[in-house]
Design a protein around this motif. Structure first.
Motif, short mmCIF file in Angstrom:
data_model
loop_
_atom_site.label_atom_id
_atom_site.label_comp_id
_atom_site.label_asym_id
_atom_site.label_seq_id
_atom_site.Cartn_x
_atom_site.Cartn_y
_atom_site.Cartn_z
N LYS A 1 -24.56 -32.98 -0.44
CA LYS A 1 -25.55 -33.51 -1.17
C LYS A 1 -25.50 -35.17 -1.91
CE LYS A 1 -25.33 -29.17 -3.64
NZ LYS A 1 -24.85 -27.97 -4.03
N TYR A 2 -24.43 -35.86 -1.77
CA TYR A 2 -23.85 -37.07 -2.42
C TYR A 2 -25.28 -37.77 -0.65
CZ TYR A 2 -20.19 -36.55 -5.26
OH TYR A 2 -19.28 -35.87 -5.51
N LEU B 1 -29.32 -37.01 -1.95
CA LEU B 1 -29.36 -38.06 -2.97
C LEU B 1 -29.37 -39.74 -2.80
CD1 LEU B 1 -27.52 -36.57 -6.04
CD2 LEU B 1 -29.93 -37.01 -5.50
N ARG C 1 -32.31 -42.06 -2.58
CA ARG C 1 -33.02 -43.32 -3.33
C ARG C 1 -32.75 -45.02 -2.57
NH1 ARG C 1 -27.23 -44.05 -6.73
NH2 ARG C 1 -27.98 -42.00 -8.52
N GLU D 1 -20.99 -46.39 -4.98
CA GLU D 1 -19.78 -45.65 -4.73
C GLU D 1 -19.31 -45.11 -5.89
OE1 GLU D 1 -19.34 -48.92 -4.65
OE2 GLU D 1 -17.62 -49.48 -6.18
N SER D 2 -19.60 -45.05 -6.81
CA SER D 2 -19.27 -45.18 -8.78
C SER D 2 -19.97 -43.59 -8.25
CB SER D 2 -18.70 -46.13 -9.78
OG SER D 2 -20.22 -46.56 -10.19
N GLU D 3 -20.99 -43.90 -8.12
CA GLU D 3 -21.84 -42.98 -8.35
C GLU D 3 -22.15 -41.84 -7.60
OE1 GLU D 3 -25.66 -44.10 -9.46
OE2 GLU D 3 -24.91 -45.59 -10.51
N LEU D 4 -21.81 -41.66 -6.30
CA LEU D 4 -21.99 -41.45 -4.48
C LEU D 4 -21.17 -41.47 -4.32
CD1 LEU D 4 -26.40 -41.82 -4.49
CD2 LEU D 4 -24.89 -39.73 -5.58
N THR D 5 -20.17 -41.79 -4.43
CA THR D 5 -18.78 -41.92 -3.54
C THR D 5 -19.58 -43.46 -2.53
OG1 THR D 5 -19.26 -39.85 -2.28
CG2 THR D 5 -17.75 -39.33 -3.42
N ARG E 1 -29.57 -48.96 -12.24
CA ARG E 1 -30.16 -48.03 -12.74
C ARG E 1 -31.92 -47.59 -11.64
NH1 ARG E 1 -30.15 -45.85 -17.80
NH2 ARG E 1 -32.06 -46.04 -17.78
N ILE E 2 -31.29 -46.00 -11.75
CA ILE E 2 -32.37 -46.15 -10.61
C ILE E 2 -33.89 -45.82 -11.09
CG2 ILE E 2 -33.10 -43.19 -10.25
CD1 ILE E 2 -33.43 -44.95 -6.87
#
Lengths: 152, 355, 160, 382
Positions: free
Chosen positions: B152-153, B156, B160, B234-238, B322-323
C-alpha cells in the motif's frame, strides 16, 4: 472551593459518599453503582466543573480492587480524588469515557491490566497486551509469569 | 572534440562498409552511454552525500579511498552482490521490468544532449521535444513499480508520483517554450549557436528569468526530488514506490534518479545558460576570445553541475510539501505564471527586443 | 488589482522565506571547515577524553600492592536494582584466631548493569568506582560477566 | 504486535481488509521512520485522507509500574528514566518529590536549585531534539543536525556532572547524587551564549519557511474543551490555550521564586503547538540564566537513612516534563517498596487525542501532528 466546601457540596450530591482523612486532596469513597450519575454531576455542576480527569488508577488490594479517579477543574483549580471499591472476582464499573475522553484509553489500560469491566465502554479491547491474550491480568498482585518475570 | 569524433567517423566509414561501420558506431555509443550512466550515478551520489554533509556540518563519506571517493563504488558493489529478491505476492513481470524501464528512459534521454562542441550522439531536429517526451515515460516505470509491489505504501507513492509528474510537465514545457520562441528552433545545436553572443539568461530579459526559475522548480518536482519527493516521502511512506525493492533493482531506481537529474540540469544549462557555449558578451570582443580558451566540455559540465548543486541545495534546506499543496503550487501558481510569461516572451520575440 | 497585488505579494513572500533558509544552509556549506561538528571517532581514540564521572563500568579499585578496600559487606549487592552484582564471601582467619568475613569473588554482570551508580553510592568503604571505559562490545555474552577482584588480591589493612 | 496476513479474521476489520469500498487500511509502524520509536498505528485511509487512526500499543511495554513494586524507594527512581528518556531528569525528579513528600523530607536549597537547573537543561535538550525530529518528519533533514549540535553541548554538561548522557539517575530522595562539577557554571554559560546566537537559525530554517507554515497552520486542530477532555497537558495542550503548566499552577522546588512566562497559544493547530515549544526554549534559557549564578552554598543532599521507609498512605506528585504533566501516584503500605505506583504519563493522554486531530487530514499531516505532539513511545508504553 476549599476542602470543606467541597465536602459539603459533595455530601449534597451524594449522601452515601464517605470521606477519607489525610492526603493532599479530598478523598471521596463511593459505591461503584452510584459512580456514573455522580460523575455527571461532578462534570456539569456549575460550581464544581471537574473537567480535567488527570489520573485513572486501579489498585489491587488482594481482597478487592479500587478504582481511583483524580479529578481537577481547570476553572476553579480544585481537585478531588474519587475512589470506588470493586469486587475482585467480577469487577464492574460504569465507564466515564463519554464525559472525559481521556478515560477511554485509561480504562482500556485498567481493563487489560486488572480485568476491570467497564460497562458501556465504546471500545473495550486490548490495547497493550497482544491480541488473543489469555490468562490473568498482569498487574494484579497474584500474576505469575515463570518465563518473563525474574525474581531478584 | 569535434575533430576527434569526425575523425573516428571518417575512419570507420573509410575502413568498413557502411553497415558495419554504423554497427561499430552503435556499439561505441552504447558502451559510452552505459559508461556515462554508471559514472554519473557514482559521481552524483558521491556529490549528493558530500553536499549534504557540508550543509549539515558533517564530514560525509571519508573512509573508502581518499576523501571517500570510492564510497559509492563500494556501495554499488554491495548492491550488485545482494540477492535480487522478488517478494511473494508481487506481479513478477511488472515488478522486474519497472526498474529497467526507468533506467532505459534515463539513458535514452541522454541521446540528444550536446556534451561539448560537436560531441553529441544524435543531433535530432526536435531535440528538446524528444527530451520532454521521453523523460515523461519514466512515470510509467514508477507506476509499474508501485502497482506491482502489492504494497500500500508503494501504491500511494506511485499514485502521488503520477499526479505530480503529469502536472509539473506542463509548466516545465511552458518554461522551455519561452526559450524556444526566442530561438525559433527545437534543435539543441541551434539553440546553443543562438547563444553565441550571450546566454539567454542575459539576453532574454525578465521572461527568461522567470522561465528559468519555474523550470528549476518544475524539474525538481519532475525528478521526484525534495521538497517534492512525495513519491518516496520516507517519513510518510517509508520508501514510497520502491519500498519492496532491494539489491540491484533498487540501485537502478537510484541511479536513474540521478541520471534524470543530470539530464534535466543539462537541458536547463543548454537552454538558459548556453550549453557548451563559453560566456560571451556581444560578438568578436576580446573577452569572448579569452573565454574561448576554456574547453567547451568544461563549460557544459560546469554549468550542469552548478544546476545540480542548486537542486541538491533545495533538498537539504526545505521541508516537504503536502500532496494537495504540491498540486496547488503547480495549478495555481506555476502554470498561470508560466503562461503569462510565455505570452511575454513571445511578445519580446516578435518585437525583437531581446539582444 | 488588489487580487493581483496579493497574489504577487504571496509569491514574493514565499520566495523570500525560502531564500532565507537557503542562505543559511549555503553559509554552512561555505564555512564548513570551521563549523563541522563530527568527530572521527576510532581515529581520535587516543585523544578522546571522557569526564571523570562518566559511568562506563564498575571497577574494584586495587592499589599497587594488589590490595582493595572491599570488606564483602554486600551493600552494593543490596543496592543494585537489577542484580548485576553478586558478592561471594569467605571466612578468613584473623591473626588472633577469629573468623572474619571477607571477599572471595566479586562477580559483576556488565550485561545487566544500567550504570545507575547506586552501588558506588552505597559502598561504605569506597572500594568500587565507575570507570571511563565505554567500548564494551564483545562477541560472546559470557565475556560480560566479570570478576572484579584480581587474583591474589586481598583487603587493605585497616579497612573495616 | 505485527499481525501476519495468515491470521487475519475476515469478519473483523483488520489492517489488511478494508471495511468500506474506498477504504484502505495501512499499518504505520511499529517500525516506521516517522513514529520515533515503535508506535503502531492502524490508519484507515480514503485515498490520501485519514479517516481513522487507531493506536496499538505494547510493543515495548516493560510494565515499569509492576517493576517498581519490587524495587526500594532508592532503586525505583532509575527505572523511570526509561519512561520518557528525553526528560529522564524530570521523571526522576517527580519520583524523588513523591518519596520526599511521603517522608516529609526537606531538600536543601542548593539541591533544589541544581534540580531545577537540570530540569530546564533537560527540557531544552528535549525540545531541541523535538525540533530536529519534527523538521525531519516534514521532510527537512538539515535541522536535525543543527539541533544536535546544541543538544550535544547539553549532553556534555550532563555527562560531566551526572556521569551519563541520557538516563542520568542523578536525583535521589533528599537531593541530588553528587555536587555539580566545578566547570558546570562555566559550561552552562558557554552553552547559553552559543544557543542565543544560534536560535535565530531555528526561525530562519523552519519557522518562517513558507512550506513549513503551510504544512502546519490549520492542521490538526483541537479545541480547548477537547484538549482538556482528552487530558492533554504540556506544550501540546498549551497550544490550544489550556493553562496547564504545573510549574506555574502547583510550583515545586524553587519555581515559585522564578520569573518566567507560561507560553499559551490559542490557535490549537500544529503551528501553535510548534510555537509554544519554540518560545518555551527561550523561557527555559531565562530560567537557567536566573539560577546559574545564584546557586546557594550548602549541602547537595539531605541526610537520609540507608534504607528508606514511607509511612502508610498515598502520595501524589506532579511535575512538568518536556511533554506535559507527569503524575506519580504512590501507594505505600509502610514498607521499603511501593505497594502500587502509577505514572500518569503525558504522552499516553496526548496520544489518545491523535485520532481526534488527524481525522480528515492527509497522511502527511498525520506525520506533522505526531511530530508536534512530541510523542516519546516509551513514555506511552510504560
Amino acid at each position: 472551593m476549599t476542602r470543606e466546601e467541597l465536602k459539603i457540596k459533595i455530601t449534597d450530591l451524594l449522601p452515601s459518599a464517605t470521606f477519607e482523612e489525610g492526603g493532599e486532596w479530598l478523598n471521596v469513597q463511593i459505591d461503584p453503582a452510584s459512580w456514573l450519575p455522580f460523575a455527571e454531576q461532578l462534570k456539569k455542576s456549575p460550581d464544581l466543573l471537574f473537567d480535567y480527569l488527570f489520573c485513572v488508577t486501579c489498585i489491587d488490594w488482594k481482597t478487592h480492587l479500587t478504582m481511583v479517579y483524580h479529578l481537577s477543574s481547570t476553572t476553579f483549580r480544585h481537585t478531588i480524588v474519587v475512589k470506588a471499591k470493586l469486587d475482585r472476582n467480577t469487577p464492574e464499573i460504569e465507564t466515564v469515557a463519554h464525559l472525559w475522553r481521556t478515560a477511554e484509553f485509561n480504562e482500556r489500560e485498567a481493563y487489560e491490566m486488572f480485568g476491570v469491566n467497564f460497562l458501556h465502554h465504546p471500545d473495550l479491547r486490548l490495547l497493550i497486551l497482544p491480541e488473543g491474550w489469555e490468562g490473568k491480568n498482569p498487574m494484579r498482585k497474584d500474576f505469575e509469569d515463570p518465563v518473563n518475570m525474574i525474581k531478584l | 572534440m569535434q575533430n576527434i569524433t569526425d575523425n573516428i567517423h571518417d575512419w570507420l566509414y573509410a575502413t568498413f562498409n557502411p553497415t558495419i561501420a554504423m554497427l561499430i558506431e552503435f556499439a561505441i555509443i552504447g558502451a559510452l552511454a552505459i559508461g556515462l550512466f554508471a559514472m554519473l550515478g557514482l559521481v552524483l551520489i558521491y556529490m549528493e552525500r558530500k553536499v549534504s554533509a557540508v550543509m549539515q556540518l558533517r564530514l560525509g563519506p571519508n573512509r573508502v579511498g581518499p576523501k571517500g571517493i570510492f564510497q559509492t563504488t563500494a556501495d554499488t558493489l554491495k548492491l550488485i552482490v545482494k540477492e535480487g529478491m522478488t517478494p511473494n505476492g508481487v506481479d513478477k513481470l511488472l515488478f522486474n521490468l519497472a526498474p529497467f524501464i526507468v533506467m532505459i528512459v534515463a539513458m535514452v534521454v541522454l541521446a540528444p544532449l550536446m556534451f561539448a562542441k560537436g560531441f553529441q550522439i544524435w543531433d535530432i531536429n526536435i531535440g528538446v521535444f524528444f527530451i520532454t517526451a521521453v523523460s515523461s515515460l519514466s512515470v510509467i516505470g514508477i507506476l509499474m513499480a508501485g502497482w506491482a509491489s502489492n504494497n500500500k505504501y508503494s501504491l500511494l507513492g506511485a499514485m502521488r508520483s503520477g499526479a505530480q509528474i503529469v502536472s509539473y510537465e506542463l509548466s516545465a514545457g511552458l518554461s522551455i517554450l519561452a526559450v524556444i520562441v526566442l530561438t525559433g528552433s527545437l534543435k539543441l545545436s541551434e539553440i546553443i549557436t543562438s547563444q553565441e553572443n550571450g546566454w539567454w539568461i542575459f539576453k532574454g530579459h525578465l521572461p527568461v528569468w522567470i522561465a528559468f526559475i519555474i523550470f528549476i522548480i518544475a524539474v525538481t518536482a519532475e525528478t521526484n526530488r525534495a521538497p517534492f519527493d512525495l513519491a518516496e516521502a520516507e517519513s510518510e511512506l517509508t520508501a514510497g514506490f520502491h519500498t519492496e525493492y532491494s539489491g540491484m533493482k533498487f540501485a537502478l531506481f537510484f541511479l536513474a534518479e540521478y541520471v534524470n537529474i543530470f539530464v534535466v540540469c543539462a537541458l536547463g544549462a543548454t537552454l538558459f545558460l548556453g550549453g557548451w557555449m563559453p560566456l560571451h558578451f556581444g560578438t568578436g570582443t576580446k573577452f569572448n576570445e579569452v573565454m574561448d580558451y576554456i574547453p567547451s566540455s568544461v563549460w557544459f559540465f560546469g554549468k550542469t553541475f552548478f544546476l545540480i548543486f542548486v537542486i541538491m541545495w533545495f533538498r537539504w534546506t526545505f521541508p516537504r510539501l503536502r500532496i494537495d499543496q504540491l498540486l496547488n503550487l503547480e495549478w495555481k501558481y506555476l502554470l498561470p505564471i508560466s503562461m503569462i510569461n510565455l505570452l511575454l516572451a513571445t511578445f519580446i520575440a516578435i518585437m525583437k527586443w531581446h539582444f | 488589482m488588489g487580487f493581483i497585488k496579493n497574489y504577487l505579494g504571496e509569491v514574493l513572500g514565499a520566495v523570500k522565506s525560502l531564500a532565507t533558509g537557503m542562505k543559511l544552509t549555503g553559509k554552512y556549506a561555505l564555512k564548513h571547515r570551521k563549523e563541522k561538528i563530527t568527530q572521527l571517532y576510532p581515529d581520535n581514540r587516543d585523544t578522546l577524553l571522557l569526564p571523570e564521572r562518566f559511568r562506563g563500568e564498575v571497577v574494584l579499585i586495587h592499589d599497587e600492592n594488589n590490595e582493595h578496600a572491599c570488606t564483602g559487606c554486600t551493600a552494593c549487592e543490596i543496592a543494585c536494582p537489577n542484580g548485576s552484582i553478586k558478592i561471594i564471601t569467605k571466612f578468613d582467619l584473623t591473626p588472633d584466631g577469629k573468623k572474619k568475613k571477607a571477599l572471595d569473588t566479586f562477580v559483576y554482570h556488565l550485561d545487566m548493569c544500567t550504570m545507575c551508580n547506586l552501588c558506588i553510592e552505597a559502598c561504605p568503604t569506597d572500594a568500587i568506582k565507575m570507570d571511563q571505559a565505554f567500548e564494551h562490545s564483545v562477541t560472546n555474552r559470557n565475556d560480560l560477566i566479570k570478576i572484579l577482584n584480581k587474583p591474589g588480591s586481598k583487603i587493605r589493612d585497616g579497612v573495616e | 504486535m505485527y499481525r501476519e496476513t495468515s491470521i487475519v479474521n475476515e469478519s473483523t476489520p483488520t489492517p489488511f481488509s478494508g471495511n468500506g469500498e474506498s477504504d484502505m487500511i495501512i499499518n504505520v509502524g511499529p517500525q516506521h521512520p516517522s513514529t520515533h520509536g515503535v508506535l503502531h498505528l492502524i490508519i484507515t485511509l480514503n485515498g490520501e485522507t485519514v479517516k481513522k487512526v487507531e493506536p496499538h500499543l505494547g510493543y515495548i511495554h516493560r510494565s515499569i509500574e509492576k517493576m517498581c513494586e519490587s524495587l526500594t524507594y532508592r532503586q525505583f527512581i532509575y527505572v523511570t528514566s526509561r519512561m520518557d528518556y528525553l526528560s529522564a531528569h524530570i521523571n526522576n525528579h517527580g519520583c524523588a518529590l513523591c518519596v520526599e513528600k511521603g517522608m516529609q523530607l526537606e531538600v536543601p536549597p542548593r539541591a533544589q536549585v541544581i534540580r531545577v537547573l537540570m530540569d530546564e537543561l533537560t527540557r531544552l535538550a528535549s525540545h531541541q531534539l523535538w525540533w530536529g525530529a519534527l523538521a525531519m518528519d516534514v521532510g527537512a533533514l538539515t535541522p536535525f543536525f543543527l539541533a544536535f549540535r546544541e543538544r550535544e553541548m547539553i549532553n556534555d554538561i550532563m555527562e560531566e556532572t551526572c556521569g551519563t548522557r541520557l538516563t542520568m539517575n542523578y536525583m535521589v530522595p533528599g537531593g541530588v547524587m553528587s555536587d555539580i562539577h566545578p566547570d558546570f557554571q562555566k559550561k552552562v554559560h558557554a552553552f547559553i551564549d552559543h544557543f542565543k546566537k544560534k536560535i535565530h537559525e531555528y526561525d530562519e530554517l523552519i519557522t518562517d519557511n513558507i512550506i513549513f507554515q503551510n504544512r502546519t497552520k490549520g492542521v490538526g486542530y483541537i479545541s480547548k474543551e477537547d484538549a482538556i477532555s482528552y487530558g492533554m497537558s504540556g506544550p501540546s495542550a498549551r497550544g490550544s490555550g489550556v493553562q496547564c503548566d504545573i510549574r506555574k499552577l502547583y510550583p515545586y522546588e524553587v519555581y515559585d521564586k522564578l520569573q518566567f512566562d507560561e507560553i499559551i497559544e490559542a490557535g490549537g493547530d500544529s503551528f501553535s503547538r510548534y510555537m509554544v515549544r519554540i518560545k518555551e526554549m527561550k523561557q527555559s534559557m531565562s530560567v537557567i540564566e536566573q539560577l546559574i549564578d545564584n546557586i546557594p552554598e550548602g549541602d547537595f543532599q539531605a541526610k537520609t537513612k540507608a534504607v528508606l521507609k514511607l509511612p502508610k498512605g498515598e502520595f501524589y506528585s506532579r511535575v512538568e516534563t518536556a511533554r506535559g504533566e507527569l503524575g506519580v501516584y504512590l501507594i505505600s503500605e509502610g514498607g521499603t517498596t511501593p505497594y502500587r505506583i502509577k505514572f500518569r504519563s503525558p504522552g499516553y493522554c496526548n496520544l489518545s487525542a491523535l485520532d481526534h486531530m488527524a481525522r480528515g487530514q492527509k497522511i502527511g499531516d498525520l506525520v506533522a501532528i505526531m511530530g508536534t505532539l512530541d510523542l516519546v513511545i516509551p513514555d506511552i508504553d510504560r
